[in-house]
Scaffold this motif. Structure first.
Motif, PDB file in Angstrom:
ATOM      1  N   GLU A 159      22.299  64.351   3.036  1.00  0.00           N
ATOM      2  CA  GLU A 159      23.181  64.352   4.197  1.00  0.00           C
ATOM      3  C   GLU A 159      23.870  65.706   4.358  1.00  0.00           C
ATOM      4  OE1 GLU A 159      22.566  60.079   3.327  1.00  0.00           O
ATOM      5  OE2 GLU A 159      22.990  61.843   2.110  1.00  0.00           O
ATOM      6  N   SER A 160      24.465  66.195   3.283  1.00  0.00           N
ATOM      7  CA  SER A 160      25.226  67.436   3.392  1.00  0.00           C
ATOM      8  C   SER A 160      24.327  68.648   3.604  1.00  0.00           C
ATOM      9  CB  SER A 160      26.092  67.640   2.140  1.00  0.00           C
ATOM     10  OG  SER A 160      25.295  67.859   0.994  1.00  0.00           O
ATOM     11  N   ALA A 245      28.354  66.870   7.019  1.00  0.00           N
ATOM     12  CA  ALA A 245      27.861  65.533   7.350  1.00  0.00           C
ATOM     13  C   ALA A 245      29.029  64.569   7.503  1.00  0.00           C
ATOM     14  CB  ALA A 245      26.925  65.037   6.251  1.00  0.00           C
ATOM     15  N   LYS A 246      28.846  63.540   8.330  1.00  0.00           N
ATOM     16  CA  LYS A 246      29.887  62.533   8.498  1.00  0.00           C
ATOM     17  C   LYS A 246      30.110  61.738   7.216  1.00  0.00           C
ATOM     18  CE  LYS A 246      29.004  61.742  13.423  1.00  0.00           C
ATOM     19  NZ  LYS A 246      28.603  60.720  14.420  1.00  0.00           N
ATOM     20  N   VAL A 247      29.035  61.549   6.438  1.00  0.00           N
ATOM     21  CA  VAL A 247      29.157  60.864   5.158  1.00  0.00           C
ATOM     22  C   VAL A 247      28.618  61.770   4.082  1.00  0.00           C
ATOM     23  CG1 VAL A 247      28.974  58.568   6.161  1.00  0.00           C
ATOM     24  CG2 VAL A 247      26.923  59.728   5.374  1.00  0.00           C
ATOM     25  N   GLY A 248      28.835  61.362   2.835  1.00  0.00           N
ATOM     26  CA  GLY A 248      28.427  62.212   1.734  1.00  0.00           C
ATOM     27  C   GLY A 248      29.644  62.898   1.150  1.00  0.00           C
ATOM     28  N   LEU A 249      29.455  64.076   0.573  1.00  0.00           N
ATOM     29  CA  LEU A 249      30.533  64.848  -0.032  1.00  0.00           C
ATOM     30  C   LEU A 249      31.285  64.044  -1.086  1.00  0.00           C
ATOM     31  CD1 LEU A 249      31.882  66.551   3.198  1.00  0.00           C
ATOM     32  CD2 LEU A 249      30.277  67.474   1.548  1.00  0.00           C
ATOM     33  N   GLY A 250      30.568  63.113  -1.711  1.00  0.00           N
ATOM     34  CA  GLY A 250      31.151  62.402  -2.831  1.00  0.00           C
ATOM     35  C   GLY A 250      32.103  61.290  -2.472  1.00  0.00           C
ATOM     36  N   PHE A 251      32.244  60.965  -1.191  1.00  0.00           N
ATOM     37  CA  PHE A 251      33.229  59.956  -0.816  1.00  0.00           C
ATOM     38  C   PHE A 251      32.621  58.885   0.070  1.00  0.00           C
ATOM     39  CE2 PHE A 251      35.877  63.481  -1.987  1.00  0.00           C
ATOM     40  CZ  PHE A 251      36.985  62.897  -2.579  1.00  0.00           C
ATOM     41  N   GLU A 252      32.925  57.632  -0.222  1.00  0.00           N
ATOM     42  CA  GLU A 252      32.669  56.505   0.660  1.00  0.00           C
ATOM     43  C   GLU A 252      31.249  56.487   1.215  1.00  0.00           C
ATOM     44  OE1 GLU A 252      35.752  55.081   2.847  1.00  0.00           O
ATOM     45  OE2 GLU A 252      37.292  56.247   1.904  1.00  0.00           O
ATOM     46  N   GLN A 253      30.272  56.610   0.313  1.00  0.00           N
ATOM     47  CA  GLN A 253      28.882  56.592   0.737  1.00  0.00           C
ATOM     48  C   GLN A 253      28.570  55.316   1.509  1.00  0.00           C
ATOM     49  OE1 GLN A 253      26.701  58.914   0.386  1.00  0.00           O
ATOM     50  NE2 GLN A 253      27.697  60.334  -1.007  1.00  0.00           N
ATOM     51  N   GLY A 254      27.817  55.466   2.591  1.00  0.00           N
ATOM     52  CA  GLY A 254      27.386  54.309   3.359  1.00  0.00           C
ATOM     53  C   GLY A 254      28.283  53.966   4.522  1.00  0.00           C
ATOM     54  N   GLU A 280      17.838  58.606   4.163  1.00  0.00           N
ATOM     55  CA  GLU A 280      17.352  58.858   2.810  1.00  0.00           C
ATOM     56  C   GLU A 280      18.479  58.725   1.793  1.00  0.00           C
ATOM     57  OE1 GLU A 280      14.907  61.333   5.647  1.00  0.00           O
ATOM     58  OE2 GLU A 280      17.045  60.934   5.273  1.00  0.00           O
ATOM     59  N   THR A 281      18.128  58.343   0.605  1.00  0.00           N
ATOM     60  CA  THR A 281      19.089  58.253  -0.482  1.00  0.00           C
ATOM     61  C   THR A 281      19.478  59.642  -0.934  1.00  0.00           C
ATOM     62  OG1 THR A 281      18.061  56.215  -1.210  1.00  0.00           O
ATOM     63  CG2 THR A 281      19.502  57.335  -2.796  1.00  0.00           C
ATOM     64  N   SER A 282      20.769  59.865  -1.167  1.00  0.00           N
ATOM     65  CA  SER A 282      21.238  61.180  -1.594  1.00  0.00           C
ATOM     66  C   SER A 282      20.741  61.483  -2.995  1.00  0.00           C
ATOM     67  CB  SER A 282      22.765  61.251  -1.564  1.00  0.00           C
ATOM     68  OG  SER A 282      23.310  60.302  -2.447  1.00  0.00           O
ATOM     69  N   GLU A 283      20.696  62.775  -3.274  1.00  0.00           N
ATOM     70  CA  GLU A 283      20.244  63.235  -4.571  1.00  0.00           C
ATOM     71  C   GLU A 283      21.261  62.887  -5.633  1.00  0.00           C
ATOM     72  OE1 GLU A 283      17.863  67.116  -2.824  1.00  0.00           O
ATOM     73  OE2 GLU A 283      19.457  67.343  -4.288  1.00  0.00           O
ATOM     74  N   ASP A 284      20.847  62.941  -6.889  1.00  0.00           N
ATOM     75  CA  ASP A 284      21.764  62.662  -7.985  1.00  0.00           C
ATOM     76  C   ASP A 284      22.853  63.709  -8.045  1.00  0.00           C
ATOM     77  OD1 ASP A 284      19.041  61.623 -10.135  1.00  0.00           O
ATOM     78  OD2 ASP A 284      20.252  60.477  -8.701  1.00  0.00           O
ATOM     79  N   GLU A 285      24.005  63.317  -8.559  1.00  0.00           N
ATOM     80  CA  GLU A 285      25.093  64.271  -8.740  1.00  0.00           C
ATOM     81  C   GLU A 285      24.713  65.273  -9.815  1.00  0.00           C
ATOM     82  OE1 GLU A 285      28.621  62.205  -9.596  1.00  0.00           O
ATOM     83  OE2 GLU A 285      28.829  61.300  -7.625  1.00  0.00           O
TER      84      GLU A 285
END
Length: 286
Positions: A159-160, A245-254, A280-285
């Protein structure tokens, strides 16, 4: 390649919104871009097509259309809606399916009320297209100011990283890109420093990728709350635009709109380009 082939410029006919065409010129330099100038009438007294208020609004919208066509954007049209601004704009977006929606944010405008209402960020959360929010007029007071220095917050999720596609397509207009990643503070300093090194390596890989396209690039690693630290980096680097991105960045996924994007949209001095979430599913941290 043009990132946005059809854009919707939503104006409340305020002085602040008058700067939106300048943003179109920078974000959509291809004059083949289709532009829809949208205006929502929210007052019953202004909705009469034969009334002076309605006719004055039409004349001002016509001025938008003429100015855009004079600049070479021949595929420009006007639409007028009536009702609640957020609902009507959502309907327009669903009907016309633009690649980008542009709005101006100011304290007394409809966007400000929407952001602070009971359905916080309803418009950003419910519209599927990218959303540009103009925050300050100073960014468009001169040529190429909006894209002078673009800040890209990333957690390395798909996303990001969607911002990279936009940046590549605007490479001839962008002067510099700054990538920033915010790490949560850890009690274990050794573990934190290890993460800092890995983060810097990933950010430098992104920076090198945009340098290949002829843009200057730098990286920042911050520690703390994502939105707060990103705001600090934006101010410190004198960023002219934040792309995230509107979502992602480590917060409130989905969720339709993550807390980091919400806080930046509400508190940043810089304009924002909010990109929709990906399936798509985000990559691992890290």
């Amino acid at each position: 390649m043009n990132s946005f082939n059809k854009v919707m410029l939503a104006t409340d006919l305020s002085e602040k919104a008058a700067a939106l065409p300048s943003c179109v010129f920078e974000l959509c330099p291809d004059t083949e871009t289709e532009i829809i100038v949208a205006h929502i009438i929210t007052d019953d007294e202004d909705a009469d097509p034969h009334g002076s208020s309605y006719q004055q609004a039409q004349l001002r919208l016509k001025k938008y259309e003429e100015d855009l066509k004079r600049a070479g954007y021949d595929k420009t049209s006007i639409i007028i809606g009536y009702g609640e601004a957020v609902v009507e704009l959502e309907t327009f977006v669903a009907s016309y399916q633009p690649d980008l929606l542009l709005l101006a944010s100011h304290e007394k405008g409809f966007l400000r009320r929407a952001l602070q209402g009971s359905t916080t960020f309803e418009l950003a959360g419910r519209t599927a297209c990218p959303l540009f929010i103009l925050k300050t007029e100073s960014e468009v007071s001169g040529p190429n100011n909006l894209l002078k220095k673009v800040l890209v917050p990333t957690d390395f999720s798909k996303e990001s990283l969607a911002a990279l596609n936009v940046i590549r397509n605007l490479r001839e207009q962008i002067e510099e890109v700054v990538f920033v990643h915010v790490l949560e503070k850890k009690r274990n300093e050794e573990e934190l420093e290890d993460k800092v090194q890995k983060t810097e390596q990933k950010l430098n890989e992104l920076a090198e990728e945009v340098r290949i396209f002829g843009m200057n690039s730098s990286v920042r690693v911050a520690k703390g709350k994502a939105s707060k630290q990103t705001l600090k980096v934006a101010d410190a680097t004198k960023a002219s635009l934040i792309v995230l991105a509107k979502v992602g960045l480590g917060f409130e996924q989905g969720l339709a709109m993550g807390s980091t994007a919400q806080n930046l949209a509400l508190h940043s001095e810089q304009s924002l380009l909010l990109l929709p979430s990906l399936d798509e599913t985000s990559e691992d941290e890290i």
